[in-house]
Structure formats: C-alpha cells, structure tokens
Design a protein around this motif. Structure first.
Motif, mmCIF file in Angstrom:
data_model
loop_
_atom_site.group_PDB
_atom_site.id
_atom_site.type_symbol
_atom_site.label_atom_id
_atom_site.label_comp_id
_atom_site.label_asym_id
_atom_site.label_seq_id
_atom_site.Cartn_x
_atom_site.Cartn_y
_atom_site.Cartn_z
ATOM 1 N N ILE A 39 -14.632 -22.404 25.354
ATOM 2 C CA ILE A 39 -14.755 -23.131 26.623
ATOM 3 C C ILE A 39 -13.458 -22.957 27.400
ATOM 4 O O ILE A 39 -12.383 -23.306 26.903
ATOM 5 N N GLY A 40 -13.574 -22.416 28.610
ATOM 6 C CA GLY A 40 -12.382 -22.245 29.443
ATOM 7 C C GLY A 40 -11.305 -21.405 28.804
ATOM 8 O O GLY A 40 -10.116 -21.642 29.007
ATOM 9 N N GLY A 41 -11.718 -20.421 28.003
ATOM 10 C CA GLY A 41 -10.751 -19.537 27.376
ATOM 11 C C GLY A 41 -10.156 -20.046 26.079
ATOM 12 O O GLY A 41 -9.332 -19.365 25.472
ATOM 13 N N SER A 42 -10.560 -21.243 25.643
ATOM 14 C CA SER A 42 -10.018 -21.823 24.412
ATOM 15 C C SER A 42 -11.146 -22.148 23.431
ATOM 16 O O SER A 42 -12.253 -22.509 23.840
ATOM 17 N N TRP A 43 -10.827 -22.046 22.158
ATOM 18 C CA TRP A 43 -11.799 -22.396 21.125
ATOM 19 C C TRP A 43 -11.854 -23.911 20.960
ATOM 20 O O TRP A 43 -10.828 -24.560 20.812
ATOM 21 N N GLN A 44 -13.073 -24.451 21.000
ATOM 22 C CA GLN A 44 -13.288 -25.885 20.837
ATOM 23 C C GLN A 44 -14.169 -26.118 19.608
ATOM 24 O O GLN A 44 -15.269 -25.566 19.505
ATOM 25 N N ASP A 45 -13.672 -26.941 18.677
ATOM 26 C CA ASP A 45 -14.441 -27.242 17.470
ATOM 27 C C ASP A 45 -15.632 -28.142 17.781
ATOM 28 O O ASP A 45 -15.556 -29.015 18.655
ATOM 29 N N VAL A 46 -16.719 -27.931 17.053
ATOM 30 C CA VAL A 46 -17.910 -28.776 17.150
ATOM 31 C C VAL A 46 -18.190 -29.316 15.750
ATOM 32 O O VAL A 46 -18.378 -28.546 14.803
ATOM 33 N N THR A 47 -18.198 -30.630 15.616
ATOM 34 C CA THR A 47 -18.418 -31.240 14.311
ATOM 35 C C THR A 47 -19.879 -31.119 13.887
ATOM 36 O O THR A 47 -20.769 -30.833 14.691
ATOM 37 N N ALA A 48 -20.110 -31.368 12.608
ATOM 38 C CA ALA A 48 -21.472 -31.307 12.078
ATOM 39 C C ALA A 48 -22.390 -32.294 12.783
ATOM 40 O O ALA A 48 -23.548 -31.993 13.078
ATOM 41 N N THR A 49 -21.869 -33.477 13.086
ATOM 42 C CA THR A 49 -22.668 -34.496 13.781
ATOM 43 C C THR A 49 -23.020 -34.058 15.189
ATOM 44 O O THR A 49 -24.173 -34.191 15.632
#
Length: 316
Positions: A39-49
């Motif tokens: 997102i916007g050139g950066s990696w964003q973590d997504v949790t299991a939930t």
C-alpha cells in the motif's frame, strides 16, 4: 522402476476443506501477520483476523450475486494480494476456483471459462474485462464479471451486506476433502488446454506434508515467503497455500521485474521458484554490483554461498 515412499506426516481431515485454514488461523493466531499487501509503496501486514474478515466480505458478495455451491468462478489476474483473498472467498462461498493466465488471449479465455462452465469471473484490469467482453456472447453460463482495479471488491462488499456470517460458515463447510477445489488448465498437453480437477484433499496432503517435513522453514511469527509465480499454475498455488497452513507471512509480487527490489524490501526467509527465475535474479544482481564497482565482492560472496551450500549437503 524403483519406487520409494515415506509415511505421511499430515493427516487430511475427511470432512474439511481449505476454508478451514483461514478460520483456524483467526482462532489460534488472531494477531499474527499471515499475509502482507503493498500500500503506497510500503508493505502492510494483515493479521489472521483481518484477513478472515476480508475473505468473508468477498464471499458474502459472491453469495448475494447468486454463486451457488459447486459453481465455477474464474479468476484472471497477476499474482497479487487480491488473488489469494478471492481464492479463499470463492471457496468460502462453496464454489470452485478456475484460474486463467493473465496473458491469455480472448479465445483462450473463452475456452477455459466455457469448458469449465464458469458462472462468474473476477479479472484484474480493463484489458482483461475487454477480453471477456469480446467473447461474452459465446459464454452463456457467465452471469457476472467483476474487476479488481475497477472497484469490484467494493461492489462485492456492498452486494453482500445482507448476507449473514452464519450463511458464509454454512457455505464454507459445503465442500469436503474429496470435492473439487480448483480446475487448473494446463498447456502442457496437445491440443487445447485440459482442465485438471484438483480436490481440497490434494492441496491439504501436499502442503500439509511440506510444512510438517520442513517445519524449521515454516515457524509461525518468524518465517515468511515471497510469492512471484503465476497463481494460474499449480506450483504457485502450493506456494500460496503452504504458508497459510503453517501459518507464516505471505507476500506477493505482481511483476517479476520488481522481484529483486522486493526481496530487499520484504526480506523473506524463504522463496520458491523455478531455476530460470533465480538465474535472472542472480544475473541482474551481479550486473548491478559490477556497475557499482562491487563485482569482485559479489563474486566472492557467491563463491562463499556455493561452498556453504555444498558443506550443508556433505555428511560432515
């Protein structure tokens, strides 16, 4: 011909399917990052939930649109976050995913969607939508087409607002281990591509045993995988599902030209691919090192890596 076999390390649940993975991850590892998106050139973590919630939102839209248990749903896109999201959403709606290579011609698209009897399809871009539209009159079973880059996921979210979580849970439990999970069309045969039906059991058995056999490479909360292979190919799907089963963090690269840069940004602990891809990455990195005046250092590092790999393979 000599035959070798090993005992299975993973037992496939007879009454389960691949949607169990995302539900189990949310229950047992709610705050663990199981996937990441750019997102916007950066990696964003997504949790299991959070991932489970997004999967259910998309699944509700498919259900509201009339996708029925056992229906075939096409998926035509580059390797990206939404591919994995929609794969699990299609299964959560009780349907079967039919991958289509994003480079396919309109005639190839028509053959795959028509032969599989797809009732819906999700594509990535305007070009993909145009390809389907040009053969739409030859696809009488196809009722819906959504486009990722055209707000298709938002549309699915709106469509499914009145569908309950209980309905998704019921649909997600529809398929059993021996029911079809996907139909993969291979060009490795003569004539038109043949649809290979793969069951939920197939993926469970393959990925479950990979994870258990190589558990040090799949440590939850520590390890990660960067996926760049096409998900229309079964090897790409294995690389997608195995990290989810572990679970470890999965990242996706849509354009292989960005792979070298993303290796540095995402910093995976594990990558899986074919030899030619690794050759390209190596040659690109070596050329860059030489251009920066660091060719000798790079070559020494490569020699050291090769020697280390050979040492690991030796009995001592």
């Amino acid at each position: 011909m000599r035959e070798f076999s090993l005992p299975a390390l993973y037992e496939v649940p007879a009454d389960g399917n691949l949607t169990d993975i995302v539900r189990r991850n949310a229950a047992q590892h709610p705050d663990v990052a199981v996937i990441a998106r750019k997102i916007g050139g950066s990696w964003q973590d997504v949790t299991a939930t959070a991932f489970l919630a997004e999967v259910h939102t998309a699944a509700k839209g498919l259900i509201a649109a009339g996708v029925q248990p056992g229906d075939r749903v096409g998926l035509m896109s580059r390797t990206r976050y939404e591919w994995t999201l929609l794969d699990f959403a299609i299964w959560s709606a009780g349907a079967v995913t039919v991958p289509v290579y994003e480079t396919s011609s309109p005639e190839q698209v028509q053959w795959i969607l028509g032969d599989s009897g797809a009732t819906a399809c999700v594509v990535e871009s305007d070009a993909h939508s145009a390809a389907i539209e040009s053969v739409r009159d030859r696809l009488p079973a196809l009722k819906h087409v959504w486009q990722i880059e055209g707000g298709g996921l938002d549309e699915l979210g709106r469509l499914g607002q009145d569908v309950t979580d209980e309905t998704v849970e019921e649909r997600g439990s529809f398929a059993k281990a021996d029911d079809p999970a996907t139909i993969v069309y291979t060009s490795g045969t003569t004539g038109r591509p043949k649809g290979c039906v793969l069951t939920h059991r197939s993926f469970f058995a393959e990925c479950g045993n990979i994870v258990e056999r190589l558990r040090p490479l799949f440590r939850t909360g520590e390890c990660s995988v960067l996926l760049f292979l096409p998900l229309a190919h079964v090897f790409g799907r294995l690389v997608q599902i195995a990290p989810m089963m572990a679970p470890i963090k999965l990242g996706t690269v849509p354009d292989i030209k960005d792979l070298t840069d993303e290796l540095a940004a995402f910093r995976p602990t594990l990558i899986l691919g074919v030899p030619r891809v690794f050759e390209k990455v190596y040659n690109s990195a070596r050329a860059k090192a030489q251009a920066d005046g660091k060719g000798k250092i790079f070559d020494k590092a490569a020699d050291t890596a090769i020697a280390y790999s050979k040492a690991l393979d030796s009995p001592s």
